[in-house]
Design a protein around this motif. Sequence first.
Motif, PDB file in Angstrom:
ATOM      1  N   TRP A 191      -5.241   7.075  -6.959  1.00 51.42           N
ATOM      2  CA  TRP A 191      -5.126   5.843  -6.182  1.00 51.42           C
ATOM      3  C   TRP A 191      -3.958   4.998  -6.677  1.00 51.42           C
ATOM      4  O   TRP A 191      -3.270   4.347  -5.889  1.00 51.42           O
ATOM      5  CB  TRP A 191      -6.430   5.054  -6.268  1.00 51.42           C
ATOM      6  N   SER A 230      -6.354  -0.209 -11.956  1.00 52.22           N
ATOM      7  CA  SER A 230      -5.812  -1.275 -11.125  1.00 52.22           C
ATOM      8  C   SER A 230      -5.756  -2.586 -11.903  1.00 52.22           C
ATOM      9  O   SER A 230      -4.837  -3.387 -11.739  1.00 52.22           O
ATOM     10  CB  SER A 230      -6.674  -1.451  -9.869  1.00 52.22           C
ATOM     11  N   ARG A 251       0.393   4.350  -5.028  1.00 50.56           N
ATOM     12  CA  ARG A 251       1.138   3.099  -4.884  1.00 50.56           C
ATOM     13  C   ARG A 251       2.625   3.321  -5.127  1.00 50.56           C
ATOM     14  O   ARG A 251       3.470   2.684  -4.501  1.00 50.56           O
ATOM     15  CB  ARG A 251       0.613   2.056  -5.873  1.00 50.56           C
ATOM     16  N   GLU A 283      -3.483   1.540   1.230  1.00 49.55           N
ATOM     17  CA  GLU A 283      -3.016   1.149  -0.099  1.00 49.55           C
ATOM     18  C   GLU A 283      -1.815   0.215  -0.041  1.00 49.55           C
ATOM     19  O   GLU A 283      -1.482  -0.430  -1.023  1.00 49.55           O
ATOM     20  CB  GLU A 283      -2.690   2.396  -0.924  1.00 49.55           C
ATOM     21  N   SER A 297      -5.476  -0.567  -4.924  1.00 56.44           N
ATOM     22  CA  SER A 297      -5.921   0.822  -5.011  1.00 56.44           C
ATOM     23  C   SER A 297      -7.369   0.906  -5.475  1.00 56.44           C
ATOM     24  O   SER A 297      -8.120   1.791  -5.056  1.00 56.44           O
ATOM     25  CB  SER A 297      -5.020   1.604  -5.969  1.00 56.44           C
ATOM     26  N   VAL A 337      -9.654   0.311  -2.465  1.00 58.02           N
ATOM     27  CA  VAL A 337      -9.631   1.495  -1.598  1.00 58.02           C
ATOM     28  C   VAL A 337     -10.540   2.568  -2.192  1.00 58.02           C
ATOM     29  O   VAL A 337     -11.323   3.206  -1.483  1.00 58.02           O
ATOM     30  CB  VAL A 337      -8.198   2.038  -1.436  1.00 58.02           C
ATOM     31  N   TYR A 347      -2.968   6.136   2.706  1.00 59.67           N
ATOM     32  CA  TYR A 347      -1.683   5.655   2.228  1.00 59.67           C
ATOM     33  C   TYR A 347      -1.355   4.295   2.847  1.00 59.67           C
ATOM     34  O   TYR A 347      -0.818   3.413   2.168  1.00 59.67           O
ATOM     35  CB  TYR A 347      -0.575   6.655   2.552  1.00 59.67           C
ATOM     36  N   THR A 364      -9.255   2.385   5.448  1.00 63.33           N
ATOM     37  CA  THR A 364      -9.925   3.194   4.433  1.00 63.33           C
ATOM     38  C   THR A 364     -11.157   3.870   5.014  1.00 63.33           C
ATOM     39  O   THR A 364     -11.404   5.064   4.779  1.00 63.33           O
ATOM     40  CB  THR A 364     -10.333   2.332   3.232  1.00 63.33           C
TER      41      THR A 364
END
Length: 305
Positions: A26, A268, A30, A93, A98, A101, A90, A164
């Motif tokens: 995830w 994250s 990014r 994000e 992330s 998600v 994608y 998502t």
Amino acid sequence: MSNSPMLSARIMIPFAIVTIIWGSTWLVIRGQLGVVPPTWSVCYRFLVGAVAMFIYALGTKAPLRLDWRGHMFAALLGFAQFFMNFNFVYRAEGLITSGLVAVVFSLLFVPNAIFARAFLKQPITGRFLVGSLIALTGVGLLILKEARADTASAHTSLLGLGLTLAGVFSASAANVMQGTDRGRGMSMAAMLAWGMFWGAGMNAVMGLVTVGAPVIELTPVYLAGTLYLGVMASAVAFTLYFGVIRAIGPGRAAYSGVITPVIAMLLSTVFEHYHWTLLAVSGGVVALIGLIVALSARKPAVKSA
């Protein structure tokens, strides 16, 4: 094997590997956003994945030839898993963190179980339903946290969450395909090699139509990320994950997402400065409790091939 313990080495080792790999992807995704349009990044990822699977098949002498029905199955898998799912993810994000998600995507086990009940005749237990409701409550708290964070960005947050969820349902369709007689009867190497090949081709067509000629970012971060996502997160992880689905069914296999969002949200926090408010912590804890309750449910019978 319908009543055999899930917590066996041949199940838990692939689970652990997939969880660690997908818990980090995830954040890596990014780094794929920005210069290169999402569709082209998805295309490159699965082109690399397809090449890796073809090399693996040739090295292990696994059969690669498919009849027209096999190619139809692989193309449908590529459409649902490697085209629709990842285009949704994608783009999501690019709108929300992330970690969030990943938390929403961890609910994959819910549609997996529902679709498995509808199409594979696998039962849903009462404990599973209770766990699902608890997990959904937790995700609802996380959604509320994002909406309250900034009223100006509430629309963006909801759009990211919607994308998502669209990815979740696309992935679920592909997951349930693995539980069918045709899916479990196909060579894993051939199915994934051709599925990723067809998926990459679909992404290429969409890229050409929507944004024009291919765009590539020739930086170490982007190229390394593409290689990691193509080889480890696609060729290796999907081989292991789909193998687990074939062994225990799509509903139970999706429980590998129990720890994945925790890993993703921790990463994250470190790299994206994700702020853990009381609402976010409560939502995350409740969602994980729900997933654990569902995980403790007795494994439903898997349809025999």
